[in-house]
Design a protein around this motif. Structure first.
Motif, short mmCIF file in Angstrom:
data_model
loop_
_atom_site.label_atom_id
_atom_site.label_comp_id
_atom_site.label_asym_id
_atom_site.label_seq_id
_atom_site.Cartn_x
_atom_site.Cartn_y
_atom_site.Cartn_z
N GLN A 1 -0.87 -5.31 1.82
CA GLN A 1 -1.08 -4.27 0.81
C GLN A 1 -1.68 -4.87 -0.46
O GLN A 1 -1.18 -5.87 -0.98
N PRO A 2 -2.78 -4.27 -0.96
CA PRO A 2 -3.38 -4.75 -2.20
C PRO A 2 -2.46 -4.51 -3.39
O PRO A 2 -1.65 -3.58 -3.39
N LEU A 3 -2.59 -5.36 -4.40
CA LEU A 3 -1.90 -5.15 -5.67
C LEU A 3 -2.84 -4.38 -6.59
O LEU A 3 -3.87 -4.90 -7.01
N LEU A 4 -2.50 -3.14 -6.88
CA LEU A 4 -3.36 -2.27 -7.67
C LEU A 4 -2.79 -2.05 -9.06
O LEU A 4 -1.57 -1.93 -9.23
N ASP A 5 -3.66 -2.03 -10.05
CA ASP A 5 -3.26 -1.72 -11.42
C ASP A 5 -2.43 -0.44 -11.40
O ASP A 5 -2.87 0.61 -10.93
N ASP A 6 -1.18 -0.53 -11.89
CA ASP A 6 -0.30 0.64 -11.79
C ASP A 6 -0.57 1.71 -12.84
O ASP A 6 0.03 2.78 -12.81
N ARG A 7 -1.46 1.42 -13.78
CA ARG A 7 -1.82 2.40 -14.81
C ARG A 7 -0.58 3.06 -15.41
O ARG A 7 -0.50 4.28 -15.58
N GLY B 1 -5.19 -9.34 -6.13
CA GLY B 1 -4.09 -9.84 -5.32
C GLY B 1 -3.67 -8.91 -4.21
O GLY B 1 -4.08 -7.74 -4.14
N SER B 2 -2.82 -9.43 -3.34
CA SER B 2 -2.24 -8.64 -2.26
C SER B 2 -0.91 -9.24 -1.86
O SER B 2 -0.60 -10.39 -2.19
N ARG B 3 -0.14 -8.46 -1.11
CA ARG B 3 1.12 -8.92 -0.56
C ARG B 3 1.06 -8.78 0.96
O ARG B 3 0.77 -7.70 1.48
N THR B 4 1.36 -9.86 1.67
CA THR B 4 1.47 -9.81 3.12
C THR B 4 2.94 -9.74 3.50
O THR B 4 3.74 -10.56 3.03
#
Length: 506
Positions: free
Chosen positions: A483-489, A466-469
């Protein structure tokens, strides 16, 4: 008992106390052995982020939004997430090697501090005074901590909306999408968050392989400093499609490319997902007027790829995407023009033949608008968002979520946090069909005041990318950034085991 046995027993006891999770078992796994228990997932206790220098012009306005999602840490655990500015560049520090960054004037005063999860904190910087920032989150603010750096430049050659999710420092970055061609000014920013110097190699790869540069001896990045490098000044080769590879010889850095185009605006290019046999690039806006794919094949094997568009109704092969050949060690560009045809989508790059995967990295250059009203943004390939991903600095209007399920259907839960100055969280779930992209306006917290955070959690089904525009139109220009949605770990596996000291007896 022998003295040797007593010494060994004391040493083993001390070791178990220090590590907290070491397991010692008797040889052969007999009746005296203690079986190791399955690891448990616990919230992380520390998170580090670095933000590159944002200021470049007096007409720029920059804001940093710091956010940690609620419910990720241990209840009642204290802590804080603190961003501190890097007042001086790496070049200035090299001239004053004895300088202590903690004593720099203004550093503590300009720090940005987040004390509790679930509600963002925002700080603004005017003009060219926005420095790089180095941050550390501890305790309850560490799991899932994210920082958004957003800069609006409304006039001049660098006009545009520049957005970046500040990244964790690492030892290696792949950044496709850069350029040394005429009309582009691309800087790679290296930021060292640590108290010891770092040395980084910066390599550039174009359509014919590695570009000859002056960066052959390693680039020193002083402790607690940031260093911008204009790519066109370190090579005489003009290349429209360039992949930047940053790898440290010692220490670690944060790395991102700030790109400015004479005709189409500016934005940050974030690092792509690590080299893999397939790549997913989520979040092409429905009204994109130009889309260019850039793919690099690290290593010594060519890549034969197919390019598909995952839209609202499924995956299709767009014109020109039937076959893409990328030579080993080279970067290839593919112009897809207005590939979305009025429907938001995501690109999926995969091996042309099953079982013949070659690792690649990829990014998209996306343009909205025409003529003097064009604006550019970049979308790097991104991995699955995993259990949870967050993005900060969402506004009451202009935030769009793009969620892609490349292979299997999935369901996600999206939480809009409280606003920085007020508002109540809102939660909503979405179903994503296999092979499709779902693009929806982000829900807004009730009674919102200020900006807010978005958190996406996978509830069931296959992997989701996913991403957010974020779109902030200005004077007819559709300024935007993705911005990409990255696994927040936000959690880590901790082995659960016991010590068996019978191994120390005869």
């Amino acid at each position: 008992m022998k003295r040797t046995t007593i010494s060994l027993l004391a040493a083993a006891t001390a070791l178990a106390a220090v590590t907290g999770f070491a397991a010692v078992t008797a040889p052969g796994g007999g009746s005296g052995a203690t079986a190791a228990k399955s690891p448990v997932r616990l919230p992380v206790e520390r998170s580090a982020l670095v933000c590159p220098m944002a200021g470049s012009t007096d007409i720029a306005d920059t804001r940093h939004t710091s956010y940690t999602p609620a419910g990720g840490g241990t209840a009642g655990e204290q802590g804080a997430a603190v961003l501190k500015p890097v007042i001086r560049s790496s070049v200035e520090r090299a001239a004053e090697p004895g300088e202590d960054r903690a004593k720099e004037p203004g550093a503590e005063k300009r720090a940005i501090t987040l004390k509790e999860p679930g509600k963002p904190v925002v700080a603004e910087e005017d003009g060219s005074e926005a420095p790089a920032f180095i941050g550390l989150a501890t305790g309850g603010t560490a799991p899932g901590w994210t920082v958004q750096q957003t800069t609006a430049v409304t006039a001049g050659g660098g006009r545009g909306l520049l957005g970046l999710s500040c990244a964790a420092p690492r030892t290696e970055f792949w950044i496709p999408g850069a350029s040394t061609a005429e009309g582009r000014q691309d800087y790679v920013h290296l930021t060292n968050p640590d108290d010891t110097p770092a040395v980084a190699d910066v390599m550039l790869y174009g359509k014919n392989g590695e570009l000859k540069t002056t960066l052959t001896e390693g680039v020193p990045v002083s402790a607690g400093s940031s260093l911008p490098i204009l790519l066109s000044t370190v090579t005489t080769e003009a290349s429209a499609d360039v992949t930047v590879h940053v790898r440290t010889r010692s220490g670690r850095v944060g790395a991102a490319v700030r790109s400015t185009e004479t005709e189409t605006g500016s934005d940050w290019i974030a690092a792509a997902a690590d080299p893999a046999g397939a790549a997913v690039l989520p979040g092409i806006p429905a009204d994109a007027t130009s889309v260019r794919l850039m793919v690099h094949a690290p290593g010594d094997r060519d890549a034969d790829l197919k390019v598909e568009l995952a839209g609202p109704s499924g995956r299709i092969v767009p014109l020109g995407g039937e076959s893409l050949h990328v030579k080993a060690g080279m970067t290839t560009g593919l112009e897809l023009k207005d590939v979305t045809k009025g429907e938001a989508g995501s690109l999926i790059v995969s091996p042309e033949r099953a079982g013949r995967a070659t690792p690649v990295v990829a990014a998209l250059r996306v343009v909205r608008g025409k003529g003097d009203e064009q604006e550019v943004a970049f979308i790097p390939a991104t991995g699955p968002l995993g259990e949870r991903a967050s993005v900060a600095d969402n506004r009451s209007k202009g935030s769009t979520l793009s969620l892609t399920a490349p292979d299997a259907a999935a369901r996600v839960k999206v939480t809009a946090s409280a606003g920085e100055k007020g508002g109540e969280p809102v939660v909503k779930s979405y179903d994503i069909k296999a092979g499709t992209t779902l693009a929806v306006p982000a829900q807004v917290p009730s009674g919102l005041k200020g900006s807010y955070g978005l958190t996406v959690e996978t509830e069931s089904g296959g992997p989701v990318h996913g991403s957010r525009t974020l779109a902030l139109p200005d004077d007819g220009v559709e300024m935007f950034t993705v911005q990409p949605l990255l696994d927040d770990r936000g959690t880590v596996e901790v082995p659960e085991a016991e010590a068996d000291l019978s191994v120390l007896t005869d």
